[in-house]
Write a protein that holds these residues in place. Structure first.
Motif, PDB file in Angstrom:
ATOM      1  N   ILE A  23       0.915  -1.201   0.252  1.00 10.11           N
ATOM      2  CA  ILE A  23      -0.157  -0.371   0.558  1.00 10.11           C
ATOM      3  C   ILE A  23       0.750   0.837  -0.053  1.00 10.11           C
ATOM      4  CG2 ILE A  23      -1.236   1.439   1.220  1.00 10.11           C
ATOM      5  CD1 ILE A  23      -2.794  -1.445   2.287  1.00 10.11           C
ATOM      6  N   GLY A  24       2.158   1.288   1.046  1.00 10.59           N
ATOM      7  CA  GLY A  24       3.154   1.982   0.348  1.00 10.59           C
ATOM      8  C   GLY A  24       3.481   2.484  -1.116  1.00 10.59           C
ATOM      9  N   VAL A  25       3.478   1.614  -1.533  1.00  8.74           N
ATOM     10  CA  VAL A  25       4.228   1.854  -2.938  1.00  8.74           C
ATOM     11  C   VAL A  25       3.238   1.894  -4.328  1.00  8.74           C
ATOM     12  CG1 VAL A  25       4.969   0.716  -4.497  1.00  8.74           C
ATOM     13  CG2 VAL A  25       5.471  -0.162  -2.133  1.00  8.74           C
ATOM     14  N   PHE A  26       1.762   2.279  -3.030  1.00 10.73           N
ATOM     15  CA  PHE A  26       0.895   2.166  -4.517  1.00 10.73           C
ATOM     16  C   PHE A  26       0.799   3.732  -3.753  1.00 10.73           C
ATOM     17  CE2 PHE A  26      -3.728   2.920  -4.562  1.00 10.73           C
ATOM     18  CZ  PHE A  26      -3.655   2.329  -6.341  1.00 10.73           C
ATOM     19  N   ILE A  27       0.708   3.998  -2.416  1.00 10.88           N
ATOM     20  CA  ILE A  27       0.328   5.709  -2.440  1.00 10.88           C
ATOM     21  C   ILE A  27       2.058   6.348  -2.910  1.00 10.88           C
ATOM     22  CG2 ILE A  27       0.321   7.022  -0.372  1.00 10.88           C
ATOM     23  CD1 ILE A  27      -0.886   5.418   1.393  1.00 10.88           C
ATOM     24  N   LEU A  28       2.906   6.368  -2.826  1.00 13.15           N
ATOM     25  CA  LEU A  28       4.168   6.784  -3.420  1.00 13.15           C
ATOM     26  C   LEU A  28       3.633   7.127  -4.731  1.00 13.15           C
ATOM     27  CD1 LEU A  28       7.348   5.032  -1.588  1.00 13.15           C
ATOM     28  CD2 LEU A  28       6.386   7.355  -1.448  1.00 13.15           C
ATOM     29  N   GLY A  29       2.998   5.689  -5.836  1.00 10.29           N
ATOM     30  CA  GLY A  29       2.950   5.027  -6.772  1.00 10.29           C
ATOM     31  C   GLY A  29       2.094   6.958  -7.839  1.00 10.29           C
ATOM     32  N   GLN A  30       0.881   6.397  -6.878  1.00  8.99           N
ATOM     33  CA  GLN A  30       0.341   7.814  -6.874  1.00  8.99           C
ATOM     34  C   GLN A  30       0.368   8.551  -6.918  1.00  8.99           C
ATOM     35  OE1 GLN A  30      -1.987   5.441  -8.358  1.00  8.99           O
ATOM     36  NE2 GLN A  30      -3.323   6.996  -7.471  1.00  8.99           N
ATOM     37  N   HIS A  31       1.351   9.459  -6.217  1.00  6.63           N
ATOM     38  CA  HIS A  31       2.284  11.167  -5.978  1.00  6.63           C
ATOM     39  C   HIS A  31       3.259  11.297  -7.483  1.00  6.63           C
ATOM     40  CE1 HIS A  31       0.315  12.486  -2.498  1.00  6.63           C
ATOM     41  NE2 HIS A  31       0.138  11.504  -2.062  1.00  6.63           N
ATOM     42  N   PHE A  32       3.706   9.802  -7.436  1.00  6.57           N
ATOM     43  CA  PHE A  32       4.851   9.988  -8.903  1.00  6.57           C
ATOM     44  C   PHE A  32       4.078  10.327 -10.328  1.00  6.57           C
ATOM     45  CE2 PHE A  32       6.889   7.721 -12.049  1.00  6.57           C
ATOM     46  CZ  PHE A  32       7.612   8.507 -12.649  1.00  6.57           C
ATOM     47  N   ARG A  33       3.214   9.646 -10.241  1.00 10.22           N
ATOM     48  CA  ARG A  33       2.143  10.205 -11.421  1.00 10.22           C
ATOM     49  C   ARG A  33       1.412  11.549 -11.594  1.00 10.22           C
ATOM     50  NH1 ARG A  33      -1.452   6.302 -12.380  1.00 10.22           N
ATOM     51  NH2 ARG A  33      -3.579   7.541 -12.621  1.00 10.22           N
ATOM     52  N   ARG A  34       1.994  12.453 -10.307  1.00  6.32           N
ATOM     53  CA  ARG A  34       0.856  13.979 -10.641  1.00  6.32           C
ATOM     54  C   ARG A  34       2.853  14.552 -11.204  1.00  6.32           C
ATOM     55  NH1 ARG A  34      -1.506  14.984  -4.718  1.00  6.32           N
ATOM     56  NH2 ARG A  34      -2.788  12.838  -5.508  1.00  6.32           N
ATOM     57  N   PRO A  35       2.305  15.241 -12.044  1.00  2.48           N
ATOM     58  CA  PRO A  35       2.916  15.977 -12.926  1.00  2.48           C
ATOM     59  C   PRO A  35       3.178  17.725 -12.202  1.00  2.48           C
ATOM     60  CG  PRO A  35       0.887  16.074 -14.884  1.00  2.48           C
ATOM     61  CD  PRO A  35       1.311  15.208 -13.273  1.00  2.48           C
ATOM     62  N   ALA A  36       2.293  18.151 -11.914  1.00  4.81           N
ATOM     63  CA  ALA A  36       2.498  18.596 -11.160  1.00  4.81           C
ATOM     64  C   ALA A  36       4.091  19.465  -9.770  1.00  4.81           C
ATOM     65  CB  ALA A  36       1.569  19.753 -10.299  1.00  4.81           C
ATOM     66  N   TYR A  37       4.621  17.949  -9.597  1.00 10.21           N
ATOM     67  CA  TYR A  37       5.078  18.128  -8.764  1.00 10.21           C
ATOM     68  C   TYR A  37       6.631  18.843  -9.700  1.00 10.21           C
ATOM     69  CZ  TYR A  37       2.774  15.780  -4.774  1.00 10.21           C
ATOM     70  OH  TYR A  37       1.872  15.572  -4.208  1.00 10.21           O
ATOM     71  N   PRO A  38       7.811  18.652  -8.870  1.00  3.95           N
ATOM     72  CA  PRO A  38       9.316  18.894  -9.824  1.00  3.95           C
ATOM     73  C   PRO A  38       9.136  17.853  -9.599  1.00  3.95           C
ATOM     74  CG  PRO A  38       9.390  20.431  -7.752  1.00  3.95           C
ATOM     75  CD  PRO A  38       7.512  19.626  -7.664  1.00  3.95           C
ATOM     76  N   MET A  39      10.083  17.734 -11.389  1.00  3.92           N
ATOM     77  CA  MET A  39      10.780  15.928 -11.296  1.00  3.92           C
ATOM     78  C   MET A  39      11.971  16.027 -10.813  1.00  3.92           C
ATOM     79  SD  MET A  39      10.679  13.663 -14.079  1.00  3.92           S
ATOM     80  CE  MET A  39      10.217  14.479 -15.202  1.00  3.92           C
ATOM     81  N   ASP A  40      12.732  16.685  -9.458  1.00  3.84           N
ATOM     82  CA  ASP A  40      13.757  15.914  -8.808  1.00  3.84           C
ATOM     83  C   ASP A  40      12.734  15.711  -7.426  1.00  3.84           C
ATOM     84  OD1 ASP A  40      15.708  16.566  -9.686  1.00  3.84           O
ATOM     85  OD2 ASP A  40      16.043  18.700  -8.982  1.00  3.84           O
ATOM     86  N   THR A  41      11.378  15.883  -7.406  1.00  2.00           N
ATOM     87  CA  THR A  41      10.270  15.790  -5.981  1.00  2.00           C
ATOM     88  C   THR A  41      10.384  14.408  -6.563  1.00  2.00           C
ATOM     89  OG1 THR A  41       9.933  17.634  -5.305  1.00  2.00           O
ATOM     90  CG2 THR A  41       8.519  15.532  -5.260  1.00  2.00           C
ATOM     91  N   ARG A  42       9.882  14.265  -7.789  1.00  2.00           N
ATOM     92  CA  ARG A  42       8.689  12.893  -8.302  1.00  2.00           C
ATOM     93  C   ARG A  42      10.575  12.074  -8.608  1.00  2.00           C
ATOM     94  NH1 ARG A  42       6.097  13.821 -14.096  1.00  2.00           N
ATOM     95  NH2 ARG A  42       4.917  12.145 -13.587  1.00  2.00           N
ATOM     96  N   LEU A  43      11.435  11.822  -8.975  1.00  2.00           N
ATOM     97  CA  LEU A  43      12.265  11.336  -8.801  1.00  2.00           C
ATOM     98  C   LEU A  43      13.288  10.480  -7.340  1.00  2.00           C
ATOM     99  CD1 LEU A  43      14.835  12.388 -11.685  1.00  2.00           C
ATOM    100  CD2 LEU A  43      13.242  10.827 -11.747  1.00  2.00           C
ATOM    101  N   THR A  44      12.218  11.424  -6.842  1.00  4.00           N
ATOM    102  CA  THR A  44      12.929  11.368  -5.190  1.00  4.00           C
ATOM    103  C   THR A  44      11.493   9.638  -4.991  1.00  4.00           C
ATOM    104  OG1 THR A  44      14.250  13.043  -4.137  1.00  4.00           O
ATOM    105  CG2 THR A  44      12.874  11.659  -3.142  1.00  4.00           C
ATOM    106  N   LEU A  45      10.703  10.096  -5.385  1.00  5.90           N
ATOM    107  CA  LEU A  45       9.685   9.824  -4.819  1.00  5.90           C
ATOM    108  C   LEU A  45       9.360   8.215  -5.678  1.00  5.90           C
ATOM    109  CD1 LEU A  45       6.489  12.378  -5.027  1.00  5.90           C
ATOM    110  CD2 LEU A  45       6.863  10.919  -3.076  1.00  5.90           C
ATOM    111  N   LEU A  46      10.235   8.106  -7.015  1.00  4.58           N
ATOM    112  CA  LEU A  46      10.406   7.378  -7.051  1.00  4.58           C
ATOM    113  C   LEU A  46      11.173   6.185  -6.628  1.00  4.58           C
ATOM    114  CD1 LEU A  46       9.950   5.414  -9.476  1.00  4.58           C
ATOM    115  CD2 LEU A  46      11.295   6.508 -10.546  1.00  4.58           C
ATOM    116  N   LYS A  47      12.412   6.928  -5.818  1.00  8.96           N
ATOM    117  CA  LYS A  47      13.611   6.539  -5.629  1.00  8.96           C
ATOM    118  C   LYS A  47      12.770   5.261  -4.305  1.00  8.96           C
ATOM    119  CE  LYS A  47      17.459   9.034  -6.789  1.00  8.96           C
ATOM    120  NZ  LYS A  47      17.893   9.720  -6.743  1.00  8.96           N
ATOM    121  N   LEU A  48      12.432   6.581  -3.930  1.00  9.18           N
ATOM    122  CA  LEU A  48      11.368   6.107  -1.919  1.00  9.18           C
ATOM    123  C   LEU A  48      10.603   4.870  -2.417  1.00  9.18           C
ATOM    124  CD1 LEU A  48      10.799   8.919  -0.413  1.00  9.18           C
ATOM    125  CD2 LEU A  48      12.165   7.560   0.267  1.00  9.18           C
ATOM    126  N   LEU A  49       9.912   4.952  -3.481  1.00  9.01           N
ATOM    127  CA  LEU A  49       8.845   3.928  -4.347  1.00  9.01           C
ATOM    128  C   LEU A  49       9.823   2.276  -4.284  1.00  9.01           C
ATOM    129  CD1 LEU A  49       6.663   4.007  -6.509  1.00  9.01           C
ATOM    130  CD2 LEU A  49       8.261   1.725  -6.764  1.00  9.01           C
TER     131      LEU A  49
END
Length: 221
Positions: A23-49
């Motif tokens: 479920i934690g992986v799913f939530i991080l993936g849902q936030h990664f999908r959001r283009p409103a986040y800066p790319m650096d933030t999205r890549l950090t979310l992906l690493k955490l995922l």
């Protein structure tokens, strides 16, 4: 307190880690999908995922020897010592494949080990579907009740998880284009389509895990 009671506790703990971690992986993936986040933030979310995903992957691998040991210790099936040793050997091999590939990510070694893991999961899918299916159909081995049904559903979980791997595989190239070319309707759409397809299988896993846990605890038949 006996060994069987300890195994039951470990089994429940592995279920919690598996479902909760997923479920934690799913939530991080849902936030990664959001283009409103800066790319650096999205890549950090992906690493955490990716890091968080190691918890359910570890729990899943350990479920194989722990569940078969519970079957033996609980008196549900007389498994020979070599059968239990084989189960723990498979679990140890699976853990080695998962963690070595993770620690050597983006290398030819990791790619090769993930192919081995893929075929190992196919073998386990066939084993659990056959093990549970024959039990349900004939009443032998685990019987035609809740335990046979649980083993069969575990095989279905393996099959669905394989579909997650297959569906998720194209994300690598799509993600590479997103990082290289930046966010655009096309690059975002490519990533979103793959993640949406994968999400259906992921949600199916959650449902199957809940049903499997219900069978094991309520024992309705």
């Amino acid at each position: 307190m006996d060994l069987y009671t300890v195994l039951v506790f470990i089994h429940v703990l592995l279920f919690v880690v598996w479902l909760g971690g997923d479920i934690g992986v799913f939530i991080l993936g849902q936030h990664f999908r959001r283009p409103a986040y800066p790319m650096d933030t999205r890549l950090t979310l992906l690493k955490l995922l990716v890091i968080n995903d190691m918890a359910p992957r570890t729990a899943w691998a350990l479920m194989v020897p722990v569940s078969l040991s519970m079957v033996a210790m609980g008196g549900y099936l007389a498994l020979p010592l070599w059968g239990l040793a084989l189960a723990w050997g498979v679990g140890a091999l699976w853990l080695w494949l998962v963690w070595t590939a993770h620690l050597h990510d983006q290398t030819p070694l990791a790619a090769r080990l993930r192919v081995y893991e893929f075929w190992l999961k196919i073998g386990l899918t066939v084993f659990y579907l056959g093990f549970g299916g024959v039990s349900l159909a004939t009443g032998d081995w685990l019987g035609a009740g809740w335990l046979g049904g649980k083993a069969f559903l575990f095989g279905v979980i393996f099959a669905v998880a394989i579909m997650i791997d297959v569906t998720f595989k194209p994300l690598g190239p799509a993600l590479g284009r997103l990082i290289e070319e930046g966010s655009s309707d096309r690059t975002e759409s490519d990533v979103l389509v793959i993640m949406n397809r994968t999400r259906r299988w992921v949600l199916s896993i959650y449902g199957l895990l809940v049903v499997t846990a219900f069978l094991g605890n309520v024992k309705p038949f």
